[in-house]
Enzyme design. Structure first.
Site, PDB file in Angstrom:
ATOM      1  N   HIS A 195       0.828  -1.207   0.000  1.00 22.37           N
ATOM      2  CA  HIS A 195       0.000   0.000   0.000  1.00 22.37           C
ATOM      3  C   HIS A 195       0.861   1.254   0.000  1.00 22.37           C
ATOM      4  CE1 HIS A 195      -3.348  -2.750   0.926  1.00 22.37           C
ATOM      5  NE2 HIS A 195      -3.981  -1.881   0.177  1.00 22.37           N
ATOM      6  N   ARG A 338     -15.306   2.521  -0.448  1.00 21.42           N
ATOM      7  CA  ARG A 338     -15.025   1.201   0.098  1.00 21.42           C
ATOM      8  C   ARG A 338     -15.008   1.286   1.618  1.00 21.42           C
ATOM      9  NH1 ARG A 338      -9.598  -1.981  -1.330  1.00 21.42           N
ATOM     10  NH2 ARG A 338      -8.672  -0.504   0.119  1.00 21.42           N
ATOM     11  N   CYS A 509     -10.450  -2.745 -10.003  1.00 22.71           N
ATOM     12  CA  CYS A 509      -9.840  -1.561  -9.394  1.00 22.71           C
ATOM     13  C   CYS A 509      -8.434  -1.848  -8.855  1.00 22.71           C
ATOM     14  CB  CYS A 509     -10.734  -1.004  -8.286  1.00 22.71           C
ATOM     15  SG  CYS A 509     -10.959  -2.149  -6.913  1.00 22.71           S
TER      16      CYS A 509
HETATM   17  C1  PEP Z   1      -6.830  -4.793  -4.513  1.00 23.03           C
HETATM   18  O1  PEP Z   1      -6.603  -5.631  -3.643  1.00 23.03           O
HETATM   19  O2  PEP Z   1      -6.628  -4.981  -5.722  1.00 23.03           O
HETATM   20  C2  PEP Z   1      -7.359  -3.469  -4.130  1.00 23.03           C
HETATM   21  C3  PEP Z   1      -7.755  -2.594  -5.023  1.00 23.03           C
HETATM   22  O3  PEP Z   1      -7.402  -3.177  -2.810  1.00 23.03           O
HETATM   23  P1  PEP Z   1      -6.113  -2.732  -1.961  1.00 23.03           P
HETATM   24  O4  PEP Z   1      -4.970  -2.562  -2.900  1.00 23.03           O
HETATM   25  O5  PEP Z   1      -6.462  -1.488  -1.247  1.00 23.03           O
HETATM   26  O6  PEP Z   1      -5.926  -3.889  -1.038  1.00 23.03           O
HETATM   27 MG    MG Z   2      -7.366  -5.322  -1.665  1.00 21.46          MG
END
Ligand code: PEP
Ligand code: MG
Length: 578
Positions: A195, A338, A509
């Site tokens: 992240h 989300r 996404c």
């Molecule tokens: C994913 O897991 O692809 C997503 C969009 O959520 P995050 O990256 O925030 O876990």
């Molecule tokens: Mg995710």
């Protein structure tokens, strides 16, 4: 002499600046510049903290029980002696005077200087005494923390134009440092799907991760060039290298300017299929980027960033204000909010009972699991989102669903909250409910989820992590990260087909959606809705506008039939060149 160090480029772009070295567990130390006329007061604060640290140790020494082992007494005496040592005290004072910086910063610079000296020692015993220096410095830092001076609001932050070199960094730290004006980021750990990496892309901070030993190869203040496209850092670049990078920077700027011409054009393939391109938003201030990219809406708003760097979780009212502002700013375009995805690499320690640190956080009480286990955090968020829906189209997205039971629990909760809000006279709009498909179990049962939801959104970052059993923040297994792995492709196709079979819209996404090397493949597999970091949107649109869906659909079955990863990669390249 210039030194090229290689890592993993996780956030594109080029940054030039002086290195600032940090260790993650010491990032809570506030470092900032002080106005020159306040340096004297800062030195006083520092001396006071040193005095108090000494007194503290003396007290500990006096209270030691009589049977204390000699080595413990010796250890305390050594620390007390170090606090008497004028070089440890005078060094930071000199730095404060030279840099006009606060005591915490000066002490950390001194720590870096001493570490270099200790590391060069031949005698392993003497080298190991750096641990004592660290502990003494930490003791002074703790004292300084208690008498923290107010942080002046330095225009441009405390690290304007600096390149941060850290062992590791979590998203919360990166947010703070962004506020402090850093120009680039290098970390020893971490990979492209962490992240922190996603956030760096979203904040447009060029970043290279997984650069083992970066902090021993780079010294405080070294001139650095970060090349986030190629995953390389040049330390001490000469004139020629600098010239090369300045020219590349100009080329990048020209390319971006060229792309901005298609901002207002719809995303439509050459044979006339419209594609919905939405933006992922991590911070409410990303809204500006969203408009620059001409996004059709927000396909993913990661609300967890509202909860990081806060002593307390934001209450319903403050969340409502943020969500409502976002919905209003979108002026009728949909906003996909989300629900909290805390856990794994987005931890908020205050939410965890002492002694309950998860053994395997990615598989633990993360995302919807955490929310369902703690209504005190989930209910205010759902109430805030429902109230914000009075101002425009809102879609709620549930992260990390792994069984339909979780989904039914959310539905029940939403119904009850909606009833409560109505009785309280609050306005609530129509809200669509969607679920993230990011756990293989959910992809395999996508049809059941699609039947009960208004939309699905594929989170490839986690879907790849959980399918291939690779921790997305561990750069040591980053080489296994492969969006084109046949098993990943099968799960994607199953999800897209299952949603289509019951007429439920499906989008993507995860980071894969914003990578132009996969755009044609995803279109050929049947996706018509993609959400990505706004910075990637125009490039993806360009690829879409140059593509012919008919041809892609005919070609993709060949990719789906292939089982050899090299063959799949070659076919995808062929598809992209058509
Ligand atoms: C994913 O897991 O692809 C997503 C969009 O959520 P995050 O990256 O925030 O876990
Ligand atoms: Mg995710």
């Amino acid at each position: 002499m210039a030194l090229a160090i290689y890592g993993i480029g996780v956030s594109r772009g080029i940054a030039l600046g002086a290195a600032h070295l940090v260790r993650r567990n010491r990032l809570d130390v506030q470092e900032h510049l002080v106005p020159p006329d306040q340096v004297g007061a800062e030195i006083k604060r520092f001396r006071k903290s040193v005095r108090e640290s000494r007194d503290e140790l003396q007290l500990v020494r006096q209270r030691l029980p009589t049977n204390t082992p000699a080595e413990v007494i010796e250890f305390i005496d050594i620390h007390a002696l170090m606090l008497e040592d004028s070089s440890l005290i005078e060094g930071p004072i000199k730095i404060m005077r030279e840099l006009s910086c606060n005591a915490e910063w000066a002490l950390n610079v001194e720590r870096g200087r001493l570490r270099k000296i200790f590391e060069d020692m031949d005698d392993p015993y003497i080298r190991s005494r750096m641990d004592d220096v660290d502990q003494v410095i930490d003791r002074i830092q703790n004292r300084l923390h208690e008498h923290a001076a107010p942080v002046p609001d330095t225009p441009g932050g405390s690290y304007p134009g600096r390149v941060l070199v850290a062992d590791d960094l979590d998203p919360a730290d990166l947010l703070l440092l962004h506020h402090q004006g850093i120009a680039g980021l290098v970390t020893e750990l971490g990979g492209v799907l962490s992240h922190t990496a996603i956030l760096a892309r979203s904040l447009k901070i060029p970043a290279v991760m997984g650069m083992r030993h970066a902090r021993s190869l780079i010294a405080e203040g070294d001139a650095l060039v970060i090349d986030g496209d190629r995953g390389v850092v040049m330390a001490d670049p000469g004139r020629e290298i600098l010239k090369h990078y300045r020219e590349r920077l100009k080329r990048i700027q020209r390319r971006l300017k060229g792309l901005s011409r298609i901002r207002k054009r719809p995303a439509r393939t050459a044979d006339g299929t419209s594609i919905c391109l939405q933006a992922n938003v991590d911070l409410p201030q990303d809204m500006k980027l969203l408009d620059d990219a001409g996004a059709d809406g927000v396909g993913l708003y990661r609300t967890e960033y509202l909860f990081l760097n806060q002593p307390e979780a934001p209450d319903e009212e403050s969340q409502f204000e943020v969500y409502a502002a976002l919905v209003k700013a979108l002026k009728g375009r949909p906003v996909t909010i989300r629900t909290l995805d805390l856990g794994a690499d987005k931890q908020v320690d205050s939410r965890r009972a002492p002694g309950t640190a998860p053994v395997n956080p990615s598989l633990g009480l993360r995302a919807i699991r955490m929310c369902l286990s703690d209504p005190t955090i989930f209910v205010p968020q759902l109430r805030a989102i429902l109230r914000a829906s009075a101002f425009g189209p809102v879609r709620i997205l549930i992260p990390m669903l792994s069984n339909t039971q979780e989904l039914f629990q959310v539905k029940h909760l939403l119904q009850a909250i909606r009833r409560d809000l109505k009785t309280q006279g609050a306005k609530v709009g129509e809200v669509q409910l969607g679920g993230m498909i990011e756990v293989p179990a959910a992809a395999l049962s996508a049809r059941s989820f699609a039947k009960h939801l208004d939309f699905l959104s594929i989170g490839t970052n986690d879907l790849i992590q959980y399918t291939l059993a690779i921790d997305r923040i561990d750069d040591q297994v980053g080489y296994l990260y492969d969006p084109l792995h046949p098993s990943v492709l099968k799960l994607l196709k199953m999800t897209i087909d299952a949603a289509a079979a019951v007429g439920t819209p499906v989008s993507m996404c995860g980071e894969m959606a914003g990578d132009t090397s996969y755009t044609r493949l995803l279109l050929g597999m049947g996706l018509r809705d993609l959400s990505m970091h706004p910075g990637a949107l125009l490039e993806v649109k360009q690829v879409i506008n140059d593509s012919d869906i008919g041809k892609l659909k005919r070609f993709c079955p060949r990719i789906m039939r292939a089982t050899n990863p090299l063959r799949i990669a070659a076919l995808v390249r062929e598809l992209n060149e058509r």
